[in-house]
Enzyme design. Structure first.
Site, mmCIF file in Angstrom:
data_model
loop_
_atom_site.group_PDB
_atom_site.id
_atom_site.type_symbol
_atom_site.label_atom_id
_atom_site.label_comp_id
_atom_site.label_asym_id
_atom_site.label_seq_id
_atom_site.Cartn_x
_atom_site.Cartn_y
_atom_site.Cartn_z
ATOM 1 N N HIS A 59 -5.150 -1.246 22.858
ATOM 2 C CA HIS A 59 -5.945 -0.822 21.697
ATOM 3 C C HIS A 59 -5.017 -0.499 20.529
ATOM 4 O O HIS A 59 -5.231 -0.965 19.408
ATOM 5 C CB HIS A 59 -6.815 0.387 22.046
ATOM 6 N N ASP A 98 0.654 -20.267 -6.357
ATOM 7 C CA ASP A 98 0.494 -20.075 -4.913
ATOM 8 C C ASP A 98 1.550 -19.068 -4.496
ATOM 9 O O ASP A 98 2.270 -18.526 -5.342
ATOM 10 C CB ASP A 98 0.663 -21.415 -4.159
ATOM 11 N N TRP A 158 1.061 2.601 22.941
ATOM 12 C CA TRP A 158 1.638 1.593 22.043
ATOM 13 C C TRP A 158 3.101 1.876 21.719
ATOM 14 O O TRP A 158 3.814 1.001 21.252
ATOM 15 C CB TRP A 158 0.825 1.478 20.744
ATOM 16 N N SER A 173 6.378 -12.735 12.275
ATOM 17 C CA SER A 173 5.297 -13.087 11.359
ATOM 18 C C SER A 173 5.267 -12.149 10.154
ATOM 19 O O SER A 173 5.195 -12.589 9.001
ATOM 20 C CB SER A 173 3.955 -13.057 12.099
ATOM 21 N N SER A 174 5.347 -10.848 10.409
ATOM 22 C CA SER A 174 5.192 -9.927 9.273
ATOM 23 C C SER A 174 6.446 -9.919 8.399
ATOM 24 O O SER A 174 6.345 -9.709 7.180
ATOM 25 C CB SER A 174 4.806 -8.523 9.731
ATOM 26 N N HIS A 224 7.577 5.707 11.857
ATOM 27 C CA HIS A 224 7.034 6.455 10.723
ATOM 28 C C HIS A 224 6.851 5.580 9.483
ATOM 29 O O HIS A 224 5.766 5.573 8.912
ATOM 30 C CB HIS A 224 7.774 7.754 10.405
ATOM 31 N N GLU A 246 6.204 2.595 9.504
ATOM 32 C CA GLU A 246 5.048 1.757 9.857
ATOM 33 C C GLU A 246 3.734 2.393 9.402
ATOM 34 O O GLU A 246 2.819 1.696 8.954
ATOM 35 C CB GLU A 246 5.034 1.507 11.372
ATOM 36 N N TYR A 303 3.291 3.988 6.777
ATOM 37 C CA TYR A 303 3.137 3.704 5.346
ATOM 38 C C TYR A 303 2.994 2.221 5.078
ATOM 39 O O TYR A 303 2.426 1.819 4.061
ATOM 40 C CB TYR A 303 4.288 4.340 4.566
ATOM 41 N N SER A 311 -6.628 1.722 -5.593
ATOM 42 C CA SER A 311 -6.214 1.844 -6.989
ATOM 43 C C SER A 311 -6.758 0.713 -7.858
ATOM 44 O O SER A 311 -6.702 0.791 -9.086
ATOM 45 C CB SER A 311 -4.680 1.856 -7.093
ATOM 46 N N HIS A 344 9.811 13.986 13.421
ATOM 47 C CA HIS A 344 8.653 14.890 13.548
ATOM 48 C C HIS A 344 7.705 14.406 14.653
ATOM 49 O O HIS A 344 6.770 15.117 14.992
ATOM 50 C CB HIS A 344 7.915 15.072 12.218
ATOM 51 N N HIS A 345 7.960 13.215 15.203
ATOM 52 C CA HIS A 345 7.166 12.740 16.336
ATOM 53 C C HIS A 345 7.743 13.206 17.668
ATOM 54 O O HIS A 345 7.182 12.911 18.716
ATOM 55 C CB HIS A 345 7.120 11.203 16.335
ATOM 56 N N THR A 365 2.150 12.281 -2.435
ATOM 57 C CA THR A 365 0.779 11.975 -2.000
ATOM 58 C C THR A 365 -0.222 12.755 -2.846
ATOM 59 O O THR A 365 -1.267 12.226 -3.244
ATOM 60 C CB THR A 365 0.602 12.300 -0.507
ATOM 61 N N LYS A 374 -0.795 11.062 -6.112
ATOM 62 C CA LYS A 374 -1.699 9.919 -6.040
ATOM 63 C C LYS A 374 -3.156 10.361 -5.970
ATOM 64 O O LYS A 374 -4.015 9.829 -6.692
ATOM 65 C CB LYS A 374 -1.354 9.045 -4.816
ATOM 66 N N ARG A 406 -3.964 13.770 25.466
ATOM 67 C CA ARG A 406 -4.389 12.396 25.228
ATOM 68 C C ARG A 406 -3.867 11.473 26.330
ATOM 69 O O ARG A 406 -3.034 11.868 27.138
ATOM 70 C CB ARG A 406 -3.912 11.922 23.858
HETATM 71 CU CU CU1 Z 1 5.580 10.128 11.235
#
Ligand code: CU1
Length: 529
Positions: free
Chosen positions: A81, A110, A146, A173-174, A257, A259, A261, A272, A306-307, A332, A335, A454
């Site tokens: 998931h 293009d 994940w 790919s990315s 982290h 990721e 963003y 925006s 922080h994770h 943040t 924004k 979890r």
């Molecule tokens: Cu993070």
């Protein structure tokens, strides 16, 4: 080569230039709109697959005890998931938006590397097949979550190798998609389209693309080290061989982290574009938006631990990562202030794209605040690996990224299809989504605060009520997304013809620029009659 306007028929008549039809059109296409559409459809298909896995999880958690799946399958569901939603659904959705809109917004004919663009997309289906079919091999799919933490992932069966291979392909790919976006934006803007005149969506993708290029190789390195630990006798993450499983966590979150963003910043870009259009005002504080977004991207590299407050790091480290993380709230806040200030005294209207944007604004801010709560080390030690964390990041991922993807899809559907979508069904989709989303995830804050862990298929009785509410909400949310499918199919089939500027306001350049773009200057933006 790009077709010369008016030349296509001529070429077709004389057979000089072969344009394949049917399925081969999609396999061989180099057109940014075709590729954008394929990204968006692929993303929606993966959203359904990942969503069904979420519903298996919520069905198991509907009541205490084991009834739907065994614990191993349950853990495989949480892993796939997460991987499918992050790499298969959300990221490709925004790459789809980038493909469709960036050339139109900057006046390019293009994407810069049109053939590589085709390959970037066609790498995705094999990766998706690897991930989903890993459920069928002996031992099943990776059951690690994940994040793929060792030592567990060093010991698992072949499903883990398939997940590693899939992550490599998705990363390639990315990265290729991002190189294409950076090159297109930096080299193919029409004369007069300076960087600081670009629509903000282009800015957010330019910044995101740099993040992707910087951190996807880090993830590739981390999973490759797992692979060599598994098969080639290394001990990067094995204490018995002199390695350290905590090393993996550092490498993973140095990717992980930013990721967050990579997912959130293109969402900021979509919102925006939408909020000014439905406020009939230009975006408030354009330059500060560019600087705030860049600041968020830079800060995202220096907060990763922080994770992992609970791995036993020194207090000095905990304090550093706590304050660095809190710092991100400043740009943040800039924004959020700018989005609100754009709406302030605007001539507001509340069509579906605007509803999803305002839903984003409220709920993403809530997810930001619960992130601030989790940034505090002393609090996080209590809440680590609890449902509070699950609630927090689903406010960021679903109400943040998914809601803004819907805002963008409804906003640009008339541009993409030539038809207006069914506004009543769109609004229904929004209200069902926002009600069921909160029903699913708001209660998970309480579960986490009460101590429910979890990634566990069973729980003690005191968690039963909130879990039942959450599961009912999840099934409601899942079913509501079918409304969107109906809206899109109806819109593709026909319906009211879309006018050139359907939103009667401050639509961006992409609505007025013909495609392929004209060779004029953007010093005086084109106006459609
Ligand atoms: Cu993070």
């Amino acid at each position: 080569m790009a077709a010369i306007p008016g030349g296509a028929d001529h070429a077709h008549d004389h057979g000089h230039d072969h344009h394949p039809g049917g399925i081969m059109r999609w396999v061989t296409t180099t057109n940014h709109k075709d590729i954008g559409s394929m990204y968006l459809w692929f993303s929606f298909a993966m959203f359904i697959v990942g969503g069904i896995m979420a519903l298996v999880i919520r069905a198991e958690l509907f009541q205490p005890g084991l009834q739907v799946v065994d614990p191993d399958r349950f853990n495989q569901m949480t892993t796939l998931h997460g991987l499918i939603m992050v790499f298969g659904a959300i990221m490709p959705a925004f790459v789809g938006f980038a493909n469709w809109m960036i050339p139109l917004m900057i006046g390019a004919s293009d994407m810069a590397f049109a053939r590589m663009n085709n390959w970037s997309f066609w790498l995705l289906p094999p990766a998706a097949i690897l991930l989903t079919t890993s459920l069928l091999v002996p031992g099943g799919a990776a059951a690690s979550g994940w994040t793929l933490y060792p030592p567990l992932t060093v010991q698992m069966g072949i499903g883990m190798d398939m997940a590693i291979f899939a992550v490599h392909i998705l990363g390639i790919s990315s990265i290729m998609g991002s190189i294409n976006i950076v090159t297109t934006i930096l080299n193919m803007r029409a004369p007069g389209m300076t960087l600081m005149k670009m629509p903000l969506f282009c800015w957010t993708w330019l910044i995101t693309a740099y993040l992707v290029i910087a951190v996807m190789p880090v993830l590739a390195g981390a999973v490759t080290m797992i692979l060599t630990d598994r098969h080639f006798g290394t001990s990067f993450f094995n204490a018995a061989g002199g390695g350290d499983p905590v090393l993996y966590q550092h490498i993973f979150w140095f990717f992980g982290h930013p990721e967050v963003y990579i997912i959130a910043i293109p969402a900021f870009g979509v919102v925006s574009q939408v909020i000014p259009a439905f406020s009939r005002k230009p975006l408030f504080g354009y330059a500060s938006m560019v600087y705030a977004t860049s600041s968020i991207a830079i800060l995202s590299f220096i907060v990763w631990a922080h994770h992992m407050y609970t791995v036993g790091m020194p207090v000095a480290g905990q304090l550093y990562f706590m304050f660095a993380t809190m710092l991100i709230a400043v740009p943040t806040g800039v924004k959020v202030f700018n989005w609100v200030a754009t709406m302030w005294r605007g001539s507001l209207s509340f069509e579906t794209p605007m509803l999803f944007s305002i839903g984003f604004l409220f709920l993403f801010t809530l997810g930001g605040f619960s992130g601030l709560v989790l940034s505090m080390t002393a609090v996080d030690v209590q809440l680590h690996d609890s449902y509070y964390v699950v609630a927090h990041f689903h406010y960021v991922m679903v109400a943040g990224a998914l809601f803004s993807a819907y805002a963008g899809a409804y906003y640009w559907l008339p541009k993409w299809t030539g038809h207006m979508y069914d506004e009543k069904l769109g609004k229904l989709h929004f209200w069902l989504s926002i009600i069921f989303f909160n029903m699913t995830f708001f209660v998970q804050h309480f579960l986490g605060l009460a101590g429910m862990p979890r990634r566990i298929p069973d729980y003690s009785l005191q968690f039963a009520e909130f879990n039942m509410i959450s599961s009912i909400g999840a099934f409601g949310f899942g079913l509501s997304q079918l409304v969107f499918l109906v809206v899109v199919l109806k819109c593709l089939k026909g319906g009211e013809k879309a006018p050139a500027k359907p939103w009667d306001g401050a639509e961006g350049l992409e609505w007025t620029v013909p495609s392929p773009a004209p060779h004029h200057t953007f010093e005086t933006p084109p106006v459609l009659k």
